[in-house]
Scaffold this active site. Structure first.
Site, PDB file in Angstrom:
ATOM      1  N   GLU A1068       0.815  -1.217   0.000  1.00  0.00           N
ATOM      2  CA  GLU A1068       0.000   0.000   0.000  1.00  0.00           C
ATOM      3  C   GLU A1068       0.854   1.275   0.000  1.00  0.00           C
ATOM      4  O   GLU A1068       0.786   2.090   0.937  1.00  0.00           O
ATOM      5  CB  GLU A1068      -0.947  -0.011   1.201  1.00  0.00           C
ATOM      6  CG  GLU A1068      -1.939  -1.169   1.162  1.00  0.00           C
ATOM      7  CD  GLU A1068      -2.929  -1.147   2.321  1.00  0.00           C
ATOM      8  OE1 GLU A1068      -2.737  -0.338   3.253  1.00  0.00           O
ATOM      9  OE2 GLU A1068      -3.892  -1.934   2.302  1.00  0.00           O
ATOM     10  N   GLU A1275      -5.328  -8.340   0.515  1.00  0.00           N
ATOM     11  CA  GLU A1275      -5.919  -7.960   1.801  1.00  0.00           C
ATOM     12  C   GLU A1275      -7.383  -7.651   1.586  1.00  0.00           C
ATOM     13  O   GLU A1275      -7.751  -6.930   0.663  1.00  0.00           O
ATOM     14  CB  GLU A1275      -5.249  -6.716   2.405  1.00  0.00           C
ATOM     15  CG  GLU A1275      -3.938  -6.942   3.094  1.00  0.00           C
ATOM     16  CD  GLU A1275      -3.436  -5.677   3.791  1.00  0.00           C
ATOM     17  OE1 GLU A1275      -4.268  -4.834   4.193  1.00  0.00           O
ATOM     18  OE2 GLU A1275      -2.215  -5.532   3.927  1.00  0.00           O
ATOM     19  N   GLU A1540     -53.439 -15.871  11.639  1.00  0.00           N
ATOM     20  CA  GLU A1540     -52.237 -15.458  12.362  1.00  0.00           C
ATOM     21  C   GLU A1540     -52.544 -14.912  13.764  1.00  0.00           C
ATOM     22  O   GLU A1540     -52.330 -13.730  14.040  1.00  0.00           O
ATOM     23  CB  GLU A1540     -51.462 -14.420  11.545  1.00  0.00           C
ATOM     24  CG  GLU A1540     -50.964 -14.957  10.214  1.00  0.00           C
ATOM     25  CD  GLU A1540     -50.084 -13.960   9.465  1.00  0.00           C
ATOM     26  OE1 GLU A1540     -49.843 -12.868   9.991  1.00  0.00           O
ATOM     27  OE2 GLU A1540     -49.640 -14.289   8.351  1.00  0.00           O
ATOM     28  N   GLU A1751     -50.642 -18.273   2.997  1.00  0.00           N
ATOM     29  CA  GLU A1751     -50.033 -17.011   2.581  1.00  0.00           C
ATOM     30  C   GLU A1751     -48.548 -17.227   2.362  1.00  0.00           C
ATOM     31  O   GLU A1751     -47.886 -17.858   3.184  1.00  0.00           O
ATOM     32  CB  GLU A1751     -50.210 -15.896   3.632  1.00  0.00           C
ATOM     33  CG  GLU A1751     -51.583 -15.269   3.707  1.00  0.00           C
ATOM     34  CD  GLU A1751     -51.631 -14.135   4.727  1.00  0.00           C
ATOM     35  OE1 GLU A1751     -50.571 -13.502   4.958  1.00  0.00           O
ATOM     36  OE2 GLU A1751     -52.715 -13.881   5.283  1.00  0.00           O
TER      37      GLU A1751
END
EC number: 3.2.1.108
Length: 1931
Positions: A1068, A1275, A1540, A1751
């Site tokens: 780098e 990296e 539900e 559903e």
């Protein structure tokens, strides 16, 4: 002669003392026979006078006739019991081949001899077969010249007919007699030559054709003939060349002591040395007294010993005789004889005939007793034999946990653990959780370099009840996975069938005191052999049965806790175990060994015993007796004679005589059982931990105890070092003595010894990582084992350390830690951390002993197919670069398409690695001559801005923990390790005049360790840590550093380059230049932002080029490596695609990557974008020259193409926008003229937000900018501040980033060759110090040992490496097939969501009317007042349904539209009429209604009186339902009571996010509501069932919703339980009472009760059902209505006890996987796999009820999105999983999509769009417009699933493709679409001509550019394999 026989047996016992042997795998031959007619006569008349029963002189030899005498088998067994091993059989040539030819044998005679041989083998007698003894066939006498050929043919016939039963052959037993039988016209020498030729031919035939039988062949010679035969080459073959051993007919003159030595001495002249078998021994002038016989025998042995003739056996017939009065037996057994001591006293007194010591213990004692301490403890520097096995061990109940997981039954240790009798009230329920950690454990074993892993199988995990009828498939799968994983890592599994954990169900039936358990064990063993034996080649039947017998049934300290030493332990348990073992061995031997070729043994434990007072004979005898009681109890029956040791039996008999009642009972084995037991092991497994001092018992007591029964007492030497266990003292020399004893007493060199358990514990209070005491223990004990092998010739073949990891240690719980790896039992993830002993043990394995390994320099694994000096482009990049096509290609991608996970793999030679750097991990900053670096100087300077003032002085201390780092790398399975070399560790002053050999040694060791483990070193020469001495002369601003860096690099190439094949010069450099010389944040802290970075970058580029050329010119040809540098960049995404932002994004990349890449990979110069911007801004700043230095033309040529590969470090992305920054002060950042930022929606990390999709784009940009160069990501990783081991965010990061790299490789053709994760372990993260953690391994920086522990991400990364990417699993492969013809296809809606007309025609108010009209309750203030206006649009809704082709339509009834106030006082006929019309319309269209009675819209009037919290609602609901049944029941045949109920109860009355919006009683209200909902459902079901079902014929049930939950970490028991709890609290809350037992799930009741009591309440907050209510509720269903949308990752979350809520009671937190596709709803991720899994869960949990999915669907947000690709993906994937569930035998009857059309989605209003039809709410007509998903769903319905494309086009799909044909009468529009414009045909024609002209110019231009392009480069494009492009990769 009785005494003589006794003496013979004693002599036979003593052969091991004399060292007489055959070889390592056959017993010494003691021969008798053959059968004679006289002998058979005597055997038939046992009461008459008889000759010795196995003596046969030359009286008439028995010729076999059928049937065989019935008494023969018993006779042969008695012969074998008398220690005779072999029996002579003389074949009659004339009777077998009456005609003299092998083609016509006498089959009856052949069969008879086979039966005779089989009878011998059954009795464990080996046949000694003589081909010819006396009578020759007539045909041979007529043709003497053909005798040799005839005999050879006969021999071949015999080998073929009997060879499978015979191991030792003799051609002739009496040559002289055969010579006399041949015709005398030939001379004697000629006849001898004929016989010699006959023998030689027979020998050659055997070697050529029958050698595979493994036998040996010889001829019997008179001893006097040997020397004569040797004189003639033609006959010498009878002595040495054509025999496998010499067989002698020997006579011995008893009164002439020199007679035998003289005869044997002649054999010494034979070279090479031969083995000798004395076929017959004739005694002359010998007395028959015992004294003379003793002298004779030992004289014989003395003669053999003195002449060093290797005698492998002899005929003992001459010595054998029993008194004629002996009627009880055909043989005199040793037990009938006088004692050994008496026999010894009767022996001769002369030294020459001293009696050999026959007690193995006495011999060991005498060998070692007089050793000095120095001699005893002398350390042996040597290595173990090649092939020696090193391993570690565990036991199932010690480590597995998962005690009730996946169908496992309880074991006796589970029962004991729950009785709170274990120290610390510990239980084995979770233990080390190895059941969930196969991958983790195998990774640790790899790191350890173990060659064998000894583990046990949990009987009750395979057979929960212990009975072998129904194996538990999930238990079997666990062991299959473990075994396969071991083998994949080249680790040999050693499987123990029984390690103390008997199934409790069998214990309840008597346990090991019952014969039934033996049969059950045999069934269990048979199953294991059959199931695992194809891979397991080392089996242990029982582990340490002494412990179970002694502690489990004797003292009661172990499970099952029975204290009955005299009866249970001795009489029953041990006896049953021995029989079970023997039967299992024979089962394997008979049925499995031929195919599987494995070995089966037993592991026995024993201490070593020394006499407390060596001078006291009684203590010596007590010590020996101790060993017989501990080891011989089991070893003697198996390895000696099938029965218990005589000392054991005699001692028990003596005790019982002394006491008024028996104190112990030792049962008898039958003769058959003895035969079964004897030899029933292929190896003796031995575990040993310590030694004892033993004395004879003091005082008379009849209280039964182990010591009392044994007549000894145990002591320890106080000088022996202690351990954490009171019973283990460190006595290393004991193991050597024990091994010698075992070898002499039991194995005798014939059976291998596997040392299967040795170790010591440390205590909880000790240092849990630095176990130096254990290292010393292992060091000393292993060395004693080495001595036993090398100095004592003990055949030890393995060393298995106890234990691999810490575990549950029985009565001591977790207080004693035996593990090489520490397990943190306080952490639910049970992390393992290597102790010092683990690294020591690895070093032992690597060295195979104690000599330092000679390092053989191996070449590193090569870097595959790297072309040299790739230069795709030699011209500069344009501005903006041509790589802008990347933004054009990707920036408009929809998020769904961008993020969709791709399945595939990388190239086979893909290089997987991890990274680190020297300063960040090595520590040892000033050790061994290392010089300081600029980072040393910086961190030691006050005010350095490093967090917490951290330094890298110690860091991870990798300099001193190389073994730990190598351990981790092996565990990870990486192929490469990227590390950097510390310049100042090699050259302390930075110059080659200061070479530090210690530093060089460190890197040599590291590199050698990597290469030896097939890990490629990837070496970075410079990773920011410049030697301070060089900084003192200006650092990188001084041009001399170019030469100094080159000198340093040259040294590294020269020193390490023979093994390092991948070099990086700089890491780098962008950050190095900017942070070090621009912003000044990093050392050397130069703050010069406008000039400094450019100057430094210039120097670095030239330094890199210099080093590259040095390698290229001096080393590449020989070393064949590659060299590059690591460059870094974020991806730059333009804020918009306007040209200025695209240019800005490109410029950002040119200023970061291009700064260094452009000179090196393109033309040797900086990118124009950089030169122009810096140059122009410099001019605007009134500078004479650009701040960016320039290269000369020569430098450009020198720099260009100085990299072989492209190394990329990347972590994140940036949004980029053009800007015009101020001119002054000059700065590198301002020169770029852009703004950059991160999107806040990207996942946050400690340093950069994660934006994985940028990786793919960046890789594509590199490809476009620099050509098809090999790319390595060197990296990539994520920093987190949380040090936890459960680093799920890191897993998500690597998962998504690697997947984007995979897309770039497979889909875009990027030449990606490798990926290295940053970082191997936590380290010093520069200015962040140790606060940010990047490691796959956690490092404890508070621990002086810097202990490393694998995180969850390490396990995940290993999985990716193992799979070489992310292949589509078998489970996730798309399934082509059809649903059943009667399968129901439906679409769903709900009244409030679509009807509107909220006050029309007398409708009453519902709670959702009230809720939606309350501010801040619904997004965008939306209401359902109009919704889709379905109340007025029945016809439109029908058209939408018909478009889909559904067979059913699920709708709900609005309670308040029928009963405005909720009661049946008034029925609103107008409302009812709407439903009548709707249902009639459906039926007329052949669509069946599925009617939901209640879908959340409770009448407000009922809510005003408490709603669902008021128990009266049960009756109101029943009344409402009855109205519907009465009025609509004749039309509706499918009813759903409630939709539900979980949402109604928890969201409506708990969270308050749904109507009625109650949230102030979250700990009680939801449960009261749920209670009433369940009762209301039950009452309505019973109403329909009792009153209406018979006449209406419908079905009725409830719809329950549930997500599926996966454990966040499947290897964490807490997470596994949390996931299970999540589903039970959501789905089970309502399903369990209705579908199972009328009551709530046990986990709900228990947790809510416990938390209620903890709050101070006196009862649970969860209401209870009465027994009558339970009965009424249970079974109230006709089907299971199921709504499902998504899956979550669940993990345990403990709430404070004072928090009272549903979530606190559940104790679960949930997250979602970042790789799962999003939807328009925050809670809904697309997870198709969960659908199949929860359907299977319903099947298993509720006994496979009929299931209708009522559903299932997905939402999006934003525009109409008519081309809804995400919904298409969802529907295809989920419905396909439903098809798979059908394949799994789930009783799935129907599927309903949610929803028919966009509608009011509760609290999100109209924002979330679930519809297959778009509803345009801006159009007053509210039109329903079908989306593409509607067509796809219609197609699925039409096709009843998914036709296989391989079968060709399907008619159902062709309908979909059909286009309507226009009628001829239809008017044709004069306007046409052209490039997005509506033009007339004339206008379009003109435009087309113009475009054609432009196209011609374009083609010419493209052709010219292509020519230039291909002239300078060659492009290779990787094409994705078709098999890896799943349906998911279409994006």
């Amino acid at each position: 002669m009785e005494l003589a026989w006794h003496l013979v047996l004693i002599v036979l016992l003593s052969f091991s003392c004399w060292g007489l042997d055959w070889d390592s795998d056959k017993n010494f031959i003691s021969a008798a026979g053959p059968l004679t007619n006289n002998l058979l006569h005597n055997l038939r008349d046992p009461l008459g006078n008889q000759d010795p029963p196995f003596v046969a002189e030359d009286e008439e030899i028995y010729v076999c006739r059928q049937p065989l005498p019935a008494f023969l088998p018993e006779y042969f067994r008695s012969v074998r019991a008398s220690m005779i091993t072999h029996y002579k059989v003389f074949l009659p040539w004339a009777q077998l081949l009456p005609e003299g030819i092998s083609e016509n044998p006498d089959k009856g005679t052949v069969l008879c001899y086979r039966q005779l041989l089989e009878a011998l083998k059954t009795a464990q007698l080996q046949p000694l077969v003589v081909l010819h003894h006396q009578t020759l066939p007539a045909s041979t006498l007529q043709r003497t010249e053909a005798f040799a050929d005839l005999f050879a043919a006969y021999a071949s016939f015999a080998f073929r007919s009997f060879g499978d039963l015979v191991e030792i052959w003799f051609t002739f037993s009496d040559l002289e007699r055969v010579i006399t039988k041949l015709p005398h016209q030939e001379s004697r020498s000629s006849r001898l030559q004929i016989l010699t030729d006959a023998h030689r031919k027979a020998y050659e035939i055997y070697q050529e054709k029958y050698a595979a039988q493994g036998g040996k062949l010889s001829v019997v010679l008179q001893a006097e003939m040997v020397s004569k035969l040797l004189l003639e080459p033609s006959t010498s073959v009878l002595v040495k060349d054509a025999v496998d051993f010499v067989s002698l007919d020997l006579s011995y003159e008893c009164h002439n002591e020199a007679d035998l030595p003289q005869k044997l001495s002649e054999l010494q002249t034979i070279e090479p040395k031969v083995k000798v078998f004395i076929f017959s021994l004739k005694l002359q002038n010998c007395l028959s007294t015992g004294n003379d016989i003793a002298q004779l025998l030992f004289g014989l042995l003395k003669a053999i010993n003195e002449d060093q003739v290797l005698v492998v056996g002899f005929d003992i017939s001459t010595f054998l005789s029993c008194p004629s009065s002996s009627k009880k037996s055909w043989a005199c057994s040793l037990s009938d004889s006088l004692t050994l001591q008496t026999a010894l006293q009767l022996g001769p007194d002369t030294a020459a005939y001293a009696w050999p010591p026959c007690s193995a213990y006495q011999r060991v004692w005498e060998a070692f007793a007089n050793q000095s301490k120095a001699e005893r403890d002398a350390f042996l520097q040597d290595v173990f034999p090649e092939g020696f096995l090193w391993g570690v061990s565990t036991g199932a109940f010690n480590v597995e946990g998962g005690w009730a997981e996946d169908g496992r039954g309880p074991s006796i240790w589970d029962r004991v653990g729950h009785q709170n009798t274990i120290k610390g009230q510990a239980t084995p329920e979770v233990a080390s959780d190895s059941y969930h950690k196969v991958d983790t454990d195998v990774a640790l074993l790899r790191g350890l370099q173990a060659q064998v892993y000894k583990f046990s199988i949990s009987w009750s995990r395979i057979f929960p009840t212990g009975q072998g009828h129904n194996p538990n498939p999930r238990g079997v799968a666990y062991y299959n996975k473990l075994i396969d994983s071991l083998l994949d890592s080249h680790i040999e599994p050693m499987a123990t069938l029984f390690h103390w954990d008997l199934p409790q169900a069998l214990q309840d039936r008597g346990g090991w005191q019952s014969e039934d358990v033996v049969d059950a064990f045999l069934d269990y063993a048979a199953f294991c052999f059959s199931t695992f034996g194809d891979r397991v080649k080392l089996w242990v039947t029982f582990h340490e049965p002494w412990v179970m017998s002694y502690a489990g049934y004797g003292t009661g300290q172990h499970a099952p806790g029975i204290s009955d030493p005299g009866v249970a332990s001795f009489k029953k348990v041990a006896h049953m175990v021995l029989k079970a073992h023997a039967k299992a061995w024979h089962l394997y031997n008979s049925h499995h060994r031929p195919q599987q070729q494995g070995r089966v043994g037993i592991v026995l434990n024993s201490d070593w015993a020394e006499p407390l007072s060596p001078e006291r004979p009684e203590d010596l005898r007590a010590a020996e007796r101790f060993l017989h009681f501990m080891l011989g109890w089991f070893a003697h029956p198996i390895f000696v004679d099938g029965d218990y040791p005589a000392a054991l039996r005699a001692q028990i008999q003596q005790m019982n005589k002394q006491c008024p009642s028996p104190v112990a009972q030792l049962p008898e084995f039958t003769e058959a059982e003895k035969q079964l037991l004897k030899g029933s092991a292929d190896f003796l497994g031995l575990s040993h931990y310590t030694s004892r001092l033993v004395s004879t018992a003091q005082g008379d007591t009849c209280i039964p105890s182990y010591d009392t029964i044994g007549g000894f007492s145990q002591h320890i030497d106080p000088m022996w070092p202690q351990t954490a266990s009171s019973w283990i003292r460190v006595v290393p020399w004991g193991i050597r003595r024990l091994l010698k004893f075992v070898s002499l007493e039991y194995t005798k060199g014939k059976v291998p010894i596997y040392l299967a358990g040795n170790g010591m514990p440390i205590g909880e209070s000790e240092d849990l990582i630095d176990d130096s005491l254990r290292v010393d223990y292992f060091n000393q004990y292993i060395n004693e084992v080495l001595k036993a092998i090398k100095e004592d010739s003990v055949a030890v073949q393995s060393y298995v350390a106890r234990s691999f990891i810490d575990g549950f240690e029985g009565p001591s719980g977790y207080s004693q830690r035996f593990g090489l790896y520490h397990v943190n039992f306080n952490d639910s993830s049970r992390p393992r951390t290597a102790r010092k002993s683990a690294y020591f043990f690895t070093s032992m394995i690597e060295k195979n002993g104690f000599l330092n390994k000679v390092v053989k320099r191996q070449s590193s694994p090569g870097i595959a197919n790297i072309p040299r000096k790739i230069r795709a482009f030699t011209f500069p990049s344009e501005v903006p670069s041509k790589a802008k096509v990347v933004w054009e290609k990707f920036s408009n991608q929809p998020k769904f398409e961008r993020d969709l996970f791709y399945h595939g793999t990388f190239r086979d030679d893909f290089l997987w690695g991890v990274s680190s750097s020297a300063y960040q991990i090595e520590g040892a900053w000033d050790a061994d001559g290392k010089g300081p670096s600029i980072w040393d100087n910086f961190t030691h300077t006050p005010g350095s801005n490093v967090k917490d003032n951290a330094t890298g002085d110690v860091a991870c201390d990798s300099y001193n923990h190389l073994d730990a780092d190598l351990n981790m790398l092996q565990a990870l399975k990486v192929k490469a390790y990227r590390f950097s070399i510390s310049w100042s560790r090699i050259f302390p002053t930075g110059r080659n005049t200061s070479v530090n050999t210690h530093g060089v040694d460190y890197y040599n060791k590291l590199i050698n360790g990597l290469v030896e483990n097939n890990i490629s070193p990837m070496v970075t020469l410079f990773h920011w840590d410049l030697p301070q001495a060089l900084q003192d002369i200006g650092g990188w601003e001084n041009p001399s550093l170019i030469d100094l860096f080159n000198s340093y690099a040259d040294f590294c190439f020269q020193t390490f380059g023979d093994r390092v094949k991948f070099w990086m010069t700089f890491n780098e450099p962008t950050y190095q230049a900017w942070l070090g010389y621009g912003s000044g944040e990093f050392p050397p802290n130069v703050n010069d932002p406008g000039w400094g970075p450019y100057r430094i970058g210039h120097t670095i580029i030239k330094a890199h080029a210099r080093v590259y050329h040095t390698y290229d010119e001096k080393y590449r040809q020989e070393q064949k490596g590659v060299i590059s540098l690591s460059l870094s960049s974020h991806w730059a995404e333009p804020q918009s695609l306007v040209p200025r932002d695209v240019e800005a994004a490109d410029r950002m990349l040119q200023f970061s990557l291009g700064w260094f890449a452009h000179p090196i990979f393109r033309n040797g110069d900086y990118p124009d974008a950089m030169k122009w911007k810096v140059g122009n801004r410099s001019e605007l700043q009134h500078l004479a020259t650009s701040r960016l230095p320039s290269f000369t033309e020569e430098e450009k040529r020198y720099i260009a193409a100085t990299a072989d590969v492209f190394c990329l470090n990347t972590y994140s992305s940036r949004i980029v926008q053009h800007t015009t920054p101020r001119l002054n002060p000059p700065s590198y950042t301002s020169d770029q003229e852009l703004l950059e930022w991160e999107d806040t929606s990207w996942p946050a990390t400690a340093m950069n937000r994660a934006a994985a999709w940028g990786t793919r784009r960046l890789l594509n940009w590199i490809k476009e900018e620099y050509g098809d160069i090999p790319v390595y990501i060197t990296e990539n990783g994520v920093g987190l501040t949380d040090p936890e081991l459960e680093d799920t965010d890191r897993i998500f990061y690597h998962k998504t980033y690697i997947n984007e790299a995979l897309k770039a490789y497979r889909l875009d053709g990027v030449n990606l060759r490798g990926y290295a994760a940053w970082s191997l372990m936590d380290n010093f993260e520069w200015l962040n110090g140790y606060t940010v953690k990047f490691g796959l391994y956690h490092v404890d920086f508070n621990d002086v040992n810097r202990s490393r522990t694998a995180r969850a991400s390490a396990r995940y990364y290993t999985e990716v490496i193992t799979n070489n990417g992310m292949p589509l699993s078998k489970e996730d492969e798309f399934l082509y097939g059809q649903f059943p013809k009667d399968f129901i296809w439906s679409a769903a809606t709900a009244a409030y969501q679509i009807e509107g007309a909220w006050r029309a025609d007398g409708k009453g108010l519902s709670i959702w009317d009230t809720f939606s009209h309350t501010p801040l309750k619904v997004e965008n203030n939306d209401t359902g007042d109009v919704a889709c206006d379905s109340y007025h649009k029945i016809a439109e809704d029908l058209v939408a349904l018909q478009t889909l082709g559904v067979t059913h339509y699920r709708l709900s009834i609005s309670w308040t539209r029928i009963l405005p106030d909720g009661t049946n006082k008034y029925v609103n006929e107008a409302g009812l009429n709407y439903y009548v019309r709707l249902i009639d319309t459906l039926l007329a269209a052949n669509i069946q209604p599925q009617v939901t009675i209640y879908h959340w819209d409770l009448p407000q009037a009922l809510q005003d009186v408490g709603g669902w919290e008021n128990e009266t609602i049960v009756q109101r609901f029943k009344e409402y339902a009855e109205v519907l049944f009465q009025r609509l029941g004749d039309k509706v045949k499918f009813w759903i009571t409630l939709n539900e109920p979980y949402v109604v109860a928890n969201q409506g009355y708990g969270y308050g996010t749904a109507a009625p919006g109650i949230s102030f009683r979250p700990g009680t209200a939801p449960y009261i509501v749920g209670h009433n909902l369940i009762k209301a459902h039950a009452e309505v079901w019973h109403l329909y069932n009792d009153v209406y079902r018979a006449r209406q014929g419908g079905i009725i049930s409830i719809t329950i919703s549930s997500d599926w939950a996966e454990p966040r970490d499947p290897s964490n028991q807490e997470d596994v339980e949390a996931a299970r709890r999540y589903v039970q609290f959501m789905g089970g809350w309502f399903a369990h009472p209705i579908f199972k037992n009328g009551d709530y799930p046990e986990v709900m009741k228990t947790r809510i009760r416990d938390r209620s009591l903890a709050e101070g309440l006196n009862k649970s907050r969860l209401p209870e059902f009465t027994e009558s209510e339970k009965r009424r509720i249970n079974g109230t269903y006709d089907f299971f209505g199921f709504n499902h949308y998504t899956t979550v990752l669940a993990y345990n979350l403990n709430y404070a006890s004072w928090i009272s809520s549903f979530d606190a009671d559940r104790g679960v937190a949930s997250i979602t996987d970042r790789s799962w596709p999003d939807s328009g709803s925050f809670w809904l991720k697309m997870t198709p796999f969960g659908f199949r899994r929860i359907l299977n869960w319903l099947k298993e949990e509720y006994n496979n009820p009929p299931i209708y999915v009522t559903e299932n669907g997905v939402s999006h947000r934003g525009e109409a999105n008519l081309n809804d690709t995400s919904r298409i993906y969802y529907l295809r994937s989920y419905i396909n999983e439903a098809l798979k569930a059908l394949q799994d035998k789930v009783d799935l009857r129907g599927y309903t999509v949610w929803t028919l059309m966009d509608n009011f989605e509760w609290a999100t209003g109209f924002s979330d769009k679930f519809g297959l039809h778009f509803v345009n709410y801006t159009d007053p007509a509210l039109p329903r417009i079908p989306r593409e998903s509607a067509k796809v769903y219609a197609s699925i319905i039409r096709c009843r699933g998914f036709p296989d494309p391989a079968a060709g086009p399907h008619a159902c799909l062709q309908q979909e493709d059909a286009e309507p044909t226009a009628s001829p009468a239809s008017p044709v529009s004069q306007k046409i679409q052209f490039l997005g414009l509506r033009l007339s045909t004339t206008e379009a024609q003109t435009a087309l001509n113009v475009l054609f002209a432009f196209m011609l110019l374009g083609v010419c231009g493209v052709a010219f550019l292509s020519y230039k392009y291909f002239k300078h480069s060659k492009q290779k494009h990787t094409q994705p394999g078709e098999h890896e492009l799943s349906h998911r990769s279409s994006f």
